[in-house]
Design an enzyme around this catalytic site. Structure first.
Site, mmCIF file in Angstrom:
data_model
loop_
_atom_site.group_PDB
_atom_site.id
_atom_site.type_symbol
_atom_site.label_atom_id
_atom_site.label_comp_id
_atom_site.label_asym_id
_atom_site.label_seq_id
_atom_site.Cartn_x
_atom_site.Cartn_y
_atom_site.Cartn_z
ATOM 1 N N ASP A 69 0.870 -1.170 0.000
ATOM 2 C CA ASP A 69 0.000 0.000 0.000
ATOM 3 C C ASP A 69 0.904 1.216 0.000
ATOM 4 O O ASP A 69 1.899 1.269 0.735
ATOM 5 C CB ASP A 69 -0.937 0.026 1.208
ATOM 6 C CG ASP A 69 -2.101 0.965 0.952
ATOM 7 O OD1 ASP A 69 -2.830 0.756 -0.029
ATOM 8 O OD2 ASP A 69 -2.269 1.945 1.697
ATOM 9 N N PHE A 149 3.920 6.039 -13.310
ATOM 10 C CA PHE A 149 2.461 6.120 -13.236
ATOM 11 C C PHE A 149 2.102 7.128 -12.154
ATOM 12 O O PHE A 149 2.972 7.732 -11.522
ATOM 13 C CB PHE A 149 1.839 4.738 -12.960
ATOM 14 C CG PHE A 149 2.185 4.166 -11.605
ATOM 15 C CD1 PHE A 149 3.421 3.591 -11.380
ATOM 16 C CD2 PHE A 149 1.275 4.191 -10.551
ATOM 17 C CE1 PHE A 149 3.754 3.045 -10.133
ATOM 18 C CE2 PHE A 149 1.584 3.645 -9.309
ATOM 19 C CZ PHE A 149 2.830 3.078 -9.106
ATOM 20 N N GLY A 150 0.809 7.276 -11.938
ATOM 21 C CA GLY A 150 0.339 8.122 -10.832
ATOM 22 C C GLY A 150 0.908 9.535 -10.889
ATOM 23 O O GLY A 150 0.836 10.230 -11.906
ATOM 24 N N ASP A 152 3.977 10.472 -10.781
ATOM 25 C CA ASP A 152 5.390 10.505 -11.179
ATOM 26 C C ASP A 152 5.804 11.696 -12.055
ATOM 27 O O ASP A 152 6.896 12.233 -11.851
ATOM 28 C CB ASP A 152 5.788 9.196 -11.878
ATOM 29 C CG ASP A 152 6.013 8.074 -10.877
ATOM 30 O OD1 ASP A 152 6.092 8.354 -9.670
ATOM 31 O OD2 ASP A 152 6.119 6.910 -11.305
HETATM 32 P P1 IMP Z 1 -2.624 1.841 -3.678
HETATM 33 O O1 IMP Z 1 -2.804 1.058 -4.935
HETATM 34 O O2 IMP Z 1 -3.788 1.812 -2.782
HETATM 35 O O3 IMP Z 1 -1.340 1.491 -2.986
HETATM 36 O O4 IMP Z 1 -2.521 3.357 -4.129
HETATM 37 C C1 IMP Z 1 -1.335 3.831 -4.584
HETATM 38 C C2 IMP Z 1 -1.553 5.193 -5.246
HETATM 39 O O5 IMP Z 1 -0.522 6.057 -4.762
HETATM 40 C C3 IMP Z 1 -1.378 5.100 -6.754
HETATM 41 O O6 IMP Z 1 -2.592 4.932 -7.408
HETATM 42 C C4 IMP Z 1 -0.714 6.417 -7.076
HETATM 43 O O7 IMP Z 1 -1.673 7.418 -7.182
HETATM 44 C C5 IMP Z 1 0.137 6.689 -5.832
HETATM 45 N N1 IMP Z 1 1.472 6.073 -5.966
HETATM 46 C C6 IMP Z 1 2.013 5.096 -5.195
HETATM 47 N N2 IMP Z 1 3.249 4.766 -5.610
HETATM 48 C C7 IMP Z 1 3.487 5.542 -6.681
HETATM 49 C C8 IMP Z 1 4.590 5.642 -7.567
HETATM 50 O O8 IMP Z 1 5.625 4.939 -7.483
HETATM 51 N N3 IMP Z 1 4.454 6.529 -8.551
HETATM 52 C C9 IMP Z 1 3.351 7.327 -8.694
HETATM 53 N N4 IMP Z 1 2.292 7.261 -7.920
HETATM 54 C C10 IMP Z 1 2.352 6.364 -6.904
#
Ligand code: IMP
Length: 197
Positions: A69, A149-150, A152
């Protein structure tokens, strides 16, 4: 040894496999074992959510499960979006999340932020190992780069003079929150359970 990864996020899976590529672990995703359940992440921290997800899969399939997470914490926003990073904007779409982040940081001078990642490995006997990693950066106003992604394209790393979206995965993995959490996890697994050889 087989470990089921409690995610269908292929970016995460790629990063996890790349860190453990020299081990004898065979990773399978939830999708690959036919699990499409929407696991409710109702913990109050990255660690709590990681445990919830890994425990769910471990219990349901009587297997060793790994989950991650992670999210972005922005200092000037009191740590937001934090555990809500994936769903910061109601649409759950990266570009909308990024637009909301920039809107909330409009005119804000302090751009310090970090990504945090908690990784949990959960065993059928209810033992678990947890590891956390962080990486620090700043949020810039203009997107730079196509990788990752996200958040970045907006997450600028001082020591790289680049955003995470401007470097390849191998370079990102030298310092990323997920890589740090995974390396810490490997050390703990070696010490406590001796499963990675
Ligand atoms: P999870 O899937 O509940 O862990 O949510 C993680 C969210 O945090 C992702 O959808 C991204 O928005 C952000 N995130 C986490 N790690 C990264 C990364 O390495 N790069 C960019 N965004 C990240």
């Amino acid at each position: 040894m087989q470990v089921i990864i409690a995610t269908n996020n292929l970016n995460k899976v790629r990063e996890i496999k790349s860190i453990f590529k020299d081990t004898n672990i065979e990773f399978k995703t939830m999708g690959e074992i036919g699990c499409h359940d929407d696991i409710v992440e109702d913990g109050n921290s990255f660690s709590e959510n990681a445990i919830i997800k890994a425990k769910y899969i471990s219990k349901k399939y009587n297997c060793i499960a790994m989950s991650d997470d992670s999210g972005l914490e922005v200092e000037a926003l009191g740590g937001a979006p934090g555990i809500y990073s994936a769903r910061y904007a109601s649409t759950h779409i990266d570009s909308d999340n990024n637009a909301l982040l920039l809107k909330n940081l409009k005119g804000v001078e302090n751009r310090r932020a970090n990504y945090t990642c908690s990784i949990c490995v959960y065993y059928p006997n209810d033992e678990y190992v947890i590891s956390e990693g962080k990486v620090y950066g700043t949020i810039i106003d203009e997107a730079r780069g196509e990788n990752g992604f996200g958040y970045d394209p907006y997450f600028y790393i001082e020591e790289f003079h680049k955003t995470f979206a401007e470097v390849d995965l191998a370079k990102k993995n030298t310092i990323s929150h997920r890589a740090r959490a995974l390396r810490g996890l490997r050390e703990k697994l070696d010490e406590n359970f001796n499963i990675i050889r």
